[in-house]
Scaffold this motif. Sequence first.
Motif, PDB file in Angstrom:
ATOM      1  N   ILE A 166       0.680  -1.165   0.069  1.00  0.00           N
ATOM      2  CA  ILE A 166       0.134  -0.045   0.180  1.00  0.00           C
ATOM      3  C   ILE A 166       0.865   1.419   0.076  1.00  0.00           C
ATOM      4  CG2 ILE A 166      -1.830  -1.088   1.021  1.00  0.00           C
ATOM      5  CD1 ILE A 166      -1.086   0.057   3.825  1.00  0.00           C
ATOM      6  N   GLY A 167       2.231   1.320  -0.227  1.00  0.00           N
ATOM      7  CA  GLY A 167       3.043   2.209  -0.414  1.00  0.00           C
ATOM      8  C   GLY A 167       3.667   2.693   1.040  1.00  0.00           C
ATOM      9  N   ASN A 168       3.439   2.032   2.109  1.00  0.00           N
ATOM     10  CA  ASN A 168       4.228   2.512   3.245  1.00  0.00           C
ATOM     11  C   ASN A 168       5.762   2.076   3.247  1.00  0.00           C
ATOM     12  OD1 ASN A 168       1.948   3.316   4.609  1.00  0.00           O
ATOM     13  ND2 ASN A 168       1.435   1.239   5.422  1.00  0.00           N
ATOM     14  N   ILE A 169       6.598   2.963   3.823  1.00  0.00           N
ATOM     15  CA  ILE A 169       8.201   2.484   3.415  1.00  0.00           C
ATOM     16  C   ILE A 169       8.679   2.029   4.790  1.00  0.00           C
ATOM     17  CG2 ILE A 169      10.313   3.511   2.950  1.00  0.00           C
ATOM     18  CD1 ILE A 169       8.660   6.145   1.841  1.00  0.00           C
ATOM     19  N   LEU A 170       9.210   0.751   4.849  1.00  0.00           N
ATOM     20  CA  LEU A 170       9.692   0.186   5.996  1.00  0.00           C
ATOM     21  C   LEU A 170      11.150   0.499   6.094  1.00  0.00           C
ATOM     22  CD1 LEU A 170       7.581  -2.991   5.615  1.00  0.00           C
ATOM     23  CD2 LEU A 170       7.524  -1.131   7.620  1.00  0.00           C
ATOM     24  N   ALA A 171      11.648   0.988   7.424  1.00  0.00           N
ATOM     25  CA  ALA A 171      13.279   0.949   7.475  1.00  0.00           C
ATOM     26  C   ALA A 171      13.678   0.321   8.498  1.00  0.00           C
ATOM     27  CB  ALA A 171      13.532   2.601   7.554  1.00  0.00           C
ATOM     28  N   GLY A 172      14.609  -0.627   7.955  1.00  0.00           N
ATOM     29  CA  GLY A 172      15.453  -1.624   9.147  1.00  0.00           C
ATOM     30  C   GLY A 172      16.754  -0.813   9.461  1.00  0.00           C
ATOM     31  N   THR A 173      16.857  -0.618  10.772  1.00  0.00           N
ATOM     32  CA  THR A 173      18.088   0.332  11.192  1.00  0.00           C
ATOM     33  C   THR A 173      18.698  -0.372  12.166  1.00  0.00           C
ATOM     34  OG1 THR A 173      16.832   1.393  13.045  1.00  0.00           O
ATOM     35  CG2 THR A 173      16.506   2.275  10.808  1.00  0.00           C
ATOM     36  N   ASP A 174      19.760   0.180  12.814  1.00  0.00           N
ATOM     37  CA  ASP A 174      20.633  -0.194  14.112  1.00  0.00           C
ATOM     38  C   ASP A 174      19.645   0.047  15.399  1.00  0.00           C
ATOM     39  OD1 ASP A 174      20.609   2.437  14.137  1.00  0.00           O
ATOM     40  OD2 ASP A 174      22.857   2.427  14.735  1.00  0.00           O
ATOM     41  N   TRP A 175      18.527   0.512  15.312  1.00  0.00           N
ATOM     42  CA  TRP A 175      17.872   0.844  16.359  1.00  0.00           C
ATOM     43  C   TRP A 175      16.187   0.309  16.033  1.00  0.00           C
ATOM     44  CZ3 TRP A 175      19.438   1.621  20.832  1.00  0.00           C
ATOM     45  CH2 TRP A 175      18.862   2.068  22.029  1.00  0.00           C
ATOM     46  N   GLY A 176      15.954  -0.842  15.295  1.00  0.00           N
ATOM     47  CA  GLY A 176      14.777  -1.607  15.144  1.00  0.00           C
ATOM     48  C   GLY A 176      14.232  -0.917  13.805  1.00  0.00           C
ATOM     49  N   VAL A 177      12.725  -1.020  13.549  1.00  0.00           N
ATOM     50  CA  VAL A 177      12.033  -0.800  12.394  1.00  0.00           C
ATOM     51  C   VAL A 177      11.324   0.502  12.532  1.00  0.00           C
ATOM     52  CG1 VAL A 177      10.408  -1.671  10.886  1.00  0.00           C
ATOM     53  CG2 VAL A 177      11.964  -3.391  11.706  1.00  0.00           C
ATOM     54  N   THR A 220       7.629   6.711  11.910  1.00  0.00           N
ATOM     55  CA  THR A 220       7.444   6.280  13.499  1.00  0.00           C
ATOM     56  C   THR A 220       7.965   4.966  13.689  1.00  0.00           C
ATOM     57  OG1 THR A 220       5.326   7.141  13.164  1.00  0.00           O
ATOM     58  CG2 THR A 220       5.598   5.592  14.980  1.00  0.00           C
ATOM     59  N   GLN A 221       8.712   4.921  14.987  1.00  0.00           N
ATOM     60  CA  GLN A 221       9.258   3.669  15.173  1.00  0.00           C
ATOM     61  C   GLN A 221       8.018   2.453  15.696  1.00  0.00           C
ATOM     62  OE1 GLN A 221      11.568   3.677  18.861  1.00  0.00           O
ATOM     63  NE2 GLN A 221      13.067   2.351  17.771  1.00  0.00           N
ATOM     64  N   THR A 222       8.426   1.183  15.073  1.00  0.00           N
ATOM     65  CA  THR A 222       7.178   0.319  15.425  1.00  0.00           C
ATOM     66  C   THR A 222       7.567  -0.296  16.797  1.00  0.00           C
ATOM     67  OG1 THR A 222       8.538  -1.366  14.455  1.00  0.00           O
ATOM     68  CG2 THR A 222       7.338  -0.280  13.013  1.00  0.00           C
ATOM     69  N   ASP A 223       6.745  -1.419  17.114  1.00  0.00           N
ATOM     70  CA  ASP A 223       6.902  -1.882  18.606  1.00  0.00           C
ATOM     71  C   ASP A 223       8.074  -2.083  19.048  1.00  0.00           C
ATOM     72  OD1 ASP A 223       6.003  -3.534  20.672  1.00  0.00           O
ATOM     73  OD2 ASP A 223       6.333  -5.289  19.655  1.00  0.00           O
ATOM     74  N   SER A 224       7.929  -1.636  20.382  1.00  0.00           N
ATOM     75  CA  SER A 224       9.554  -1.538  20.999  1.00  0.00           C
ATOM     76  C   SER A 224      10.089  -3.129  21.173  1.00  0.00           C
ATOM     77  CB  SER A 224       9.098  -0.784  22.351  1.00  0.00           C
ATOM     78  OG  SER A 224       8.639  -1.516  23.163  1.00  0.00           O
ATOM     79  N   SER A 225       9.564  -4.086  20.830  1.00  0.00           N
ATOM     80  CA  SER A 225      10.188  -5.260  21.089  1.00  0.00           C
ATOM     81  C   SER A 225      11.491  -5.638  20.114  1.00  0.00           C
ATOM     82  CB  SER A 225       9.287  -6.460  20.974  1.00  0.00           C
ATOM     83  OG  SER A 225       8.741  -6.568  19.526  1.00  0.00           O
ATOM     84  N   LEU A 226      11.357  -4.635  19.178  1.00  0.00           N
ATOM     85  CA  LEU A 226      12.691  -4.596  18.199  1.00  0.00           C
ATOM     86  C   LEU A 226      13.454  -3.299  18.495  1.00  0.00           C
ATOM     87  CD1 LEU A 226      11.125  -6.011  14.759  1.00  0.00           C
ATOM     88  CD2 LEU A 226      12.787  -7.137  16.159  1.00  0.00           C
ATOM     89  N   GLN A 227      13.122  -2.543  19.396  1.00  0.00           N
ATOM     90  CA  GLN A 227      13.933  -1.486  19.505  1.00  0.00           C
ATOM     91  C   GLN A 227      15.324  -1.459  19.982  1.00  0.00           C
ATOM     92  OE1 GLN A 227      12.264   1.157  22.610  1.00  0.00           O
ATOM     93  NE2 GLN A 227      13.814   2.691  22.390  1.00  0.00           N
ATOM     94  N   TYR A 228      15.758  -2.375  20.453  1.00  0.00           N
ATOM     95  CA  TYR A 228      17.203  -2.525  20.605  1.00  0.00           C
ATOM     96  C   TYR A 228      17.975  -3.658  19.541  1.00  0.00           C
ATOM     97  CZ  TYR A 228      15.754  -0.486  24.958  1.00  0.00           C
ATOM     98  OH  TYR A 228      15.081   0.616  25.819  1.00  0.00           O
ATOM     99  N   GLY A 281       3.666  -3.621  11.753  1.00  0.00           N
ATOM    100  CA  GLY A 281       4.764  -3.336  12.858  1.00  0.00           C
ATOM    101  C   GLY A 281       4.328  -2.819  14.165  1.00  0.00           C
ATOM    102  N   ASN A 282       2.858  -2.801  14.383  1.00  0.00           N
ATOM    103  CA  ASN A 282       2.482  -2.361  15.948  1.00  0.00           C
ATOM    104  C   ASN A 282       2.826  -3.420  16.820  1.00  0.00           C
ATOM    105  OD1 ASN A 282       0.903   0.028  14.808  1.00  0.00           O
ATOM    106  ND2 ASN A 282      -0.597  -1.278  13.968  1.00  0.00           N
ATOM    107  N   LYS A 283       2.875  -4.825  16.456  1.00  0.00           N
ATOM    108  CA  LYS A 283       3.293  -5.630  17.451  1.00  0.00           C
ATOM    109  C   LYS A 283       4.160  -6.865  16.373  1.00  0.00           C
ATOM    110  CE  LYS A 283       1.247  -4.785  21.255  1.00  0.00           C
ATOM    111  NZ  LYS A 283       2.034  -4.273  22.566  1.00  0.00           N
ATOM    112  N   TRP A 284       5.216  -7.306  17.084  1.00  0.00           N
ATOM    113  CA  TRP A 284       6.108  -8.222  16.375  1.00  0.00           C
ATOM    114  C   TRP A 284       6.117  -9.429  17.566  1.00  0.00           C
ATOM    115  CZ3 TRP A 284       8.567  -7.237  11.814  1.00  0.00           C
ATOM    116  CH2 TRP A 284       8.338  -5.718  11.427  1.00  0.00           C
TER     117      TRP A 284
END
Length: 204
Positions: free
Chosen positions: A127-138, A149-157, A187-190
């Motif tokens: 649907i055109g949303n952009i997802l970015a994988g980083t050194d601080w989650g998605v 916007t950062q997704t669910d904090s279970s991937l924050q670290y 990405g609301n919940k992982w």
Amino acid sequence: INAHGDIFCGIDNYLFRSTDNGDTFVRLQNGITITNGFNSIGFNSNSDVYVGSSGGVFRSTDNGNSWQFCVLPASTILSIACSSNGDIFAGTVAGGVFRSTDNGNSWIGINNGLTTNKIYTLVIDYIGNILAGTDWGVYVSTDKGNHWTQTDSSLQYREVHSIYVNSNQDILAAAVNGGVYRSHDGGNKWFQIGLPQSLVCALV
């Protein structure tokens, strides 16, 4: 792999193309000069090829036979993504995300909401949303990268080096030393689904 089935492959400092399903490859270097490798390959709706490298972004409008350098205010590009409307996104090692609306001729930084500037991977969902994988989650952007916007904090670290969106629009994220995570809701919940404590670098 582009819309015509041609396979492009970056190995160290060399770029190759196969037009026969991988049986043979030819080297494509005309116009490219780098010394530290290719990191990402993308294709726009016109089948132009964009490669992200340690030397910036290069563009080919003739299926890789010749290349032009696309000026970008960041040298090392880790990821490339092309949207259906022609926008091109580049994730960098230290400058965050850049967007081009003119086929790579000019770029602007789009980092509003990002708390890190290291972007390992960029993926555009159905649907055109952009997802970015980083050194601080998605992180996710629903407005062409203007806000993140950062997704669910279970991937924050977690360092997320690869993201894949399947046909059910589930998002899979490969986390370094954290295995594979899946989200059913953008990405609301992982939920971790396998390979815990494993070094997972790529999903296809």
